[in-house]
Write a protein that holds these residues in place. Sequence first.
Motif, PDB file in Angstrom:
ATOM      1  N   LEU A  89       0.953  -1.201   0.210  1.00  0.00           N
ATOM      2  CA  LEU A  89      -0.046  -0.098  -0.102  1.00  0.00           C
ATOM      3  C   LEU A  89       0.815   1.196  -0.151  1.00  0.00           C
ATOM      4  O   LEU A  89       0.460   2.297  -0.696  1.00  0.00           O
ATOM      5  N   THR A  90       2.062   1.311   0.886  1.00  0.00           N
ATOM      6  CA  THR A  90       2.895   2.642   0.547  1.00  0.00           C
ATOM      7  C   THR A  90       3.371   2.814  -0.679  1.00  0.00           C
ATOM      8  O   THR A  90       3.486   3.866  -0.938  1.00  0.00           O
ATOM      9  N   ALA A  91       3.314   1.958  -1.560  1.00  0.00           N
ATOM     10  CA  ALA A  91       3.686   2.173  -2.957  1.00  0.00           C
ATOM     11  C   ALA A  91       3.020   1.719  -4.152  1.00  0.00           C
ATOM     12  O   ALA A  91       3.222   0.982  -4.885  1.00  0.00           O
ATOM     13  N   TRP A  92       1.699   1.995  -3.725  1.00  0.00           N
ATOM     14  CA  TRP A  92       0.713   1.367  -4.618  1.00  0.00           C
ATOM     15  C   TRP A  92       0.650   1.627  -6.223  1.00  0.00           C
ATOM     16  O   TRP A  92       0.220   1.128  -7.119  1.00  0.00           O
ATOM     17  N   GLU A  93       1.178   3.111  -6.353  1.00  0.00           N
ATOM     18  CA  GLU A  93       1.343   3.470  -7.562  1.00  0.00           C
ATOM     19  C   GLU A  93       1.982   2.930  -8.371  1.00  0.00           C
ATOM     20  O   GLU A  93       2.008   2.658  -9.447  1.00  0.00           O
ATOM     21  N   GLU A  94       3.145   2.106  -7.748  1.00  0.00           N
ATOM     22  CA  GLU A  94       4.138   1.436  -8.407  1.00  0.00           C
ATOM     23  C   GLU A  94       3.772  -0.152  -8.351  1.00  0.00           C
ATOM     24  O   GLU A  94       4.741  -1.032  -8.832  1.00  0.00           O
ATOM     25  N   SER A  95       2.850  -0.289  -7.541  1.00  0.00           N
ATOM     26  CA  SER A  95       2.312  -1.901  -7.254  1.00  0.00           C
ATOM     27  C   SER A  95       1.149  -2.050  -7.672  1.00  0.00           C
ATOM     28  O   SER A  95       0.268  -2.895  -7.111  1.00  0.00           O
ATOM     29  N   ARG A  96       0.670  -1.400  -8.741  1.00  0.00           N
ATOM     30  CA  ARG A  96      -0.719  -1.363  -9.427  1.00  0.00           C
ATOM     31  C   ARG A  96      -1.292  -2.957  -9.589  1.00  0.00           C
ATOM     32  O   ARG A  96      -2.332  -2.972  -9.581  1.00  0.00           O
ATOM     33  N   HIS A  97      -0.434  -3.766  -9.780  1.00  0.00           N
ATOM     34  CA  HIS A  97      -0.925  -5.030 -10.377  1.00  0.00           C
ATOM     35  C   HIS A  97      -1.238  -5.862  -9.167  1.00  0.00           C
ATOM     36  O   HIS A  97      -1.936  -6.987  -9.373  1.00  0.00           O
ATOM     37  N   PHE A  98      -1.187  -5.226  -7.909  1.00  0.00           N
ATOM     38  CA  PHE A  98      -1.749  -5.998  -6.724  1.00  0.00           C
ATOM     39  C   PHE A  98      -3.034  -5.676  -6.504  1.00  0.00           C
ATOM     40  O   PHE A  98      -3.945  -6.323  -5.485  1.00  0.00           O
ATOM     41  N   TYR A  99      -3.731  -4.607  -7.184  1.00  0.00           N
ATOM     42  CA  TYR A  99      -4.985  -4.157  -6.983  1.00  0.00           C
ATOM     43  C   TYR A  99      -5.878  -4.267  -8.188  1.00  0.00           C
ATOM     44  O   TYR A  99      -5.537  -3.917  -9.144  1.00  0.00           O
ATOM     45  N   THR A 100      -7.201  -4.325  -7.712  1.00  0.00           N
ATOM     46  CA  THR A 100      -8.358  -4.048  -9.015  1.00  0.00           C
ATOM     47  C   THR A 100      -8.415  -2.620  -9.371  1.00  0.00           C
ATOM     48  O   THR A 100      -7.870  -1.604  -8.532  1.00  0.00           O
ATOM     49  N   GLU A 101      -8.924  -2.267 -10.339  1.00  0.00           N
ATOM     50  CA  GLU A 101      -9.066  -0.900 -10.994  1.00  0.00           C
ATOM     51  C   GLU A 101      -9.886  -0.176  -9.758  1.00  0.00           C
ATOM     52  O   GLU A 101      -9.645   0.996  -9.741  1.00  0.00           O
ATOM     53  N   LYS A 102     -10.797  -0.871  -9.386  1.00  0.00           N
ATOM     54  CA  LYS A 102     -12.058  -0.258  -8.475  1.00  0.00           C
ATOM     55  C   LYS A 102     -11.018   0.086  -7.191  1.00  0.00           C
ATOM     56  O   LYS A 102     -11.289   1.072  -6.653  1.00  0.00           O
ATOM     57  N   GLU A 103     -10.283  -0.689  -6.466  1.00  0.00           N
ATOM     58  CA  GLU A 103      -9.280  -0.551  -5.389  1.00  0.00           C
ATOM     59  C   GLU A 103      -8.416   0.701  -5.835  1.00  0.00           C
ATOM     60  O   GLU A 103      -8.147   1.310  -4.944  1.00  0.00           O
ATOM     61  N   LEU A 104      -7.740   0.798  -6.999  1.00  0.00           N
ATOM     62  CA  LEU A 104      -6.787   1.839  -7.301  1.00  0.00           C
ATOM     63  C   LEU A 104      -7.499   2.967  -7.447  1.00  0.00           C
ATOM     64  O   LEU A 104      -6.943   4.125  -6.823  1.00  0.00           O
ATOM     65  N   VAL A 105      -8.807   3.240  -7.927  1.00  0.00           N
ATOM     66  CA  VAL A 105      -9.406   4.536  -7.798  1.00  0.00           C
ATOM     67  C   VAL A 105      -9.690   4.778  -6.283  1.00  0.00           C
ATOM     68  O   VAL A 105      -9.838   6.036  -5.995  1.00  0.00           O
ATOM     69  N   ALA A 106     -10.036   3.782  -5.642  1.00  0.00           N
ATOM     70  CA  ALA A 106     -10.315   4.218  -4.201  1.00  0.00           C
ATOM     71  C   ALA A 106      -9.157   4.708  -3.268  1.00  0.00           C
ATOM     72  O   ALA A 106      -9.353   5.589  -2.398  1.00  0.00           O
ATOM     73  N   LEU A 107      -8.054   3.935  -3.769  1.00  0.00           N
ATOM     74  CA  LEU A 107      -6.789   4.431  -3.143  1.00  0.00           C
ATOM     75  C   LEU A 107      -6.625   6.078  -3.464  1.00  0.00           C
ATOM     76  O   LEU A 107      -5.999   6.951  -2.685  1.00  0.00           O
ATOM     77  N   GLU A 108      -6.538   6.174  -4.791  1.00  0.00           N
ATOM     78  CA  GLU A 108      -6.507   7.531  -5.398  1.00  0.00           C
ATOM     79  C   GLU A 108      -7.485   8.556  -4.847  1.00  0.00           C
ATOM     80  O   GLU A 108      -6.723   9.587  -4.227  1.00  0.00           O
ATOM     81  N   LEU A 109      -8.569   8.221  -4.674  1.00  0.00           N
ATOM     82  CA  LEU A 109      -9.413   9.092  -3.939  1.00  0.00           C
ATOM     83  C   LEU A 109      -9.040   9.365  -2.608  1.00  0.00           C
ATOM     84  O   LEU A 109      -8.977  10.482  -2.063  1.00  0.00           O
ATOM     85  N   THR A 110      -8.705   8.178  -1.548  1.00  0.00           N
ATOM     86  CA  THR A 110      -8.240   8.532  -0.494  1.00  0.00           C
ATOM     87  C   THR A 110      -7.132   9.399  -0.213  1.00  0.00           C
ATOM     88  O   THR A 110      -7.190  10.366   0.431  1.00  0.00           O
ATOM     89  N   GLU A 111      -6.175   9.183  -1.149  1.00  0.00           N
ATOM     90  CA  GLU A 111      -4.813  10.236  -1.036  1.00  0.00           C
ATOM     91  C   GLU A 111      -5.469  11.717  -1.344  1.00  0.00           C
ATOM     92  O   GLU A 111      -4.961  12.646  -0.770  1.00  0.00           O
ATOM     93  N   VAL A 112      -6.225  12.074  -2.382  1.00  0.00           N
ATOM     94  CA  VAL A 112      -6.558  13.273  -2.447  1.00  0.00           C
ATOM     95  C   VAL A 112      -7.400  14.077  -1.530  1.00  0.00           C
ATOM     96  O   VAL A 112      -7.566  15.348  -1.227  1.00  0.00           O
ATOM     97  N   VAL A 113      -8.378  13.308  -0.863  1.00  0.00           N
ATOM     98  CA  VAL A 113      -9.277  13.527   0.062  1.00  0.00           C
ATOM     99  C   VAL A 113      -8.500  13.546   1.515  1.00  0.00           C
ATOM    100  O   VAL A 113      -8.607  14.528   2.250  1.00  0.00           O
ATOM    101  N   THR A 114      -7.601  12.942   1.594  1.00  0.00           N
ATOM    102  CA  THR A 114      -6.828  12.930   3.070  1.00  0.00           C
ATOM    103  C   THR A 114      -5.740  13.991   2.942  1.00  0.00           C
ATOM    104  O   THR A 114      -5.363  14.696   3.959  1.00  0.00           O
ATOM    105  N   VAL A 115      -5.164  14.255   1.882  1.00  0.00           N
ATOM    106  CA  VAL A 115      -4.202  15.391   1.497  1.00  0.00           C
ATOM    107  C   VAL A 115      -4.751  16.613   0.993  1.00  0.00           C
ATOM    108  O   VAL A 115      -4.292  17.004  -0.213  1.00  0.00           O
TER     109      VAL A 115
END
Length: 173
Positions: A89-115
């Motif tokens: 998770l700390t490097a999800w952008e470089e580890s995209r293949h571990f996650y589904t597209e839905k999970e990736l957009v959720a993580l992206e949204l998490t980052e922009v809402v958090t920061v």
Amino acid sequence: MTTTSDHATTTAEYAPEHSPRLSWAQHAPEVYQAMIRLERAASGQGLDARLRELVKIRASQLNHCAFCLDMHTKDALAAGESVERIVQLTAWEESRHFYTEKELVALELTEVVTVLTDGFVPDEVYERAARHFDEAELAQLIAAITVINAWNRFAVTTRMSPGHYTPGQYLGL
């Protein structure tokens, strides 16, 4: 901690555990109970439990909340999440293949809402999330992100100490 091998016994000296600054739940019980109710509402129908825990872990990483990292990694493991995906998770952008597209957009949204100091939630990030989540799911996702950020702020400010949590211990969720 003591470890043994065929040749020697070693003892590792860890730094002392810090003490919490304040038991805010004890001194502001109405606020704590309101947070519990908010957590339960945000954990309602619509989102997969493992996805919700990934979002909580990622927000907690960004907020440097050791207490919530301890809690939500344990809850994610209890929900069936893999150690590998949690670690990545700390490097999800470089580890995209571990996650589904839905999970990736959720993580992206998490980052922009958090920061939010980086600016508003960009339209393109919100639109990607809206393509992968129906409106009810998206509302639950935004609620989950918002609530974990609130918990992080309470825990970091009062220096809640990690390492003592058992899944389900505090919220009964």
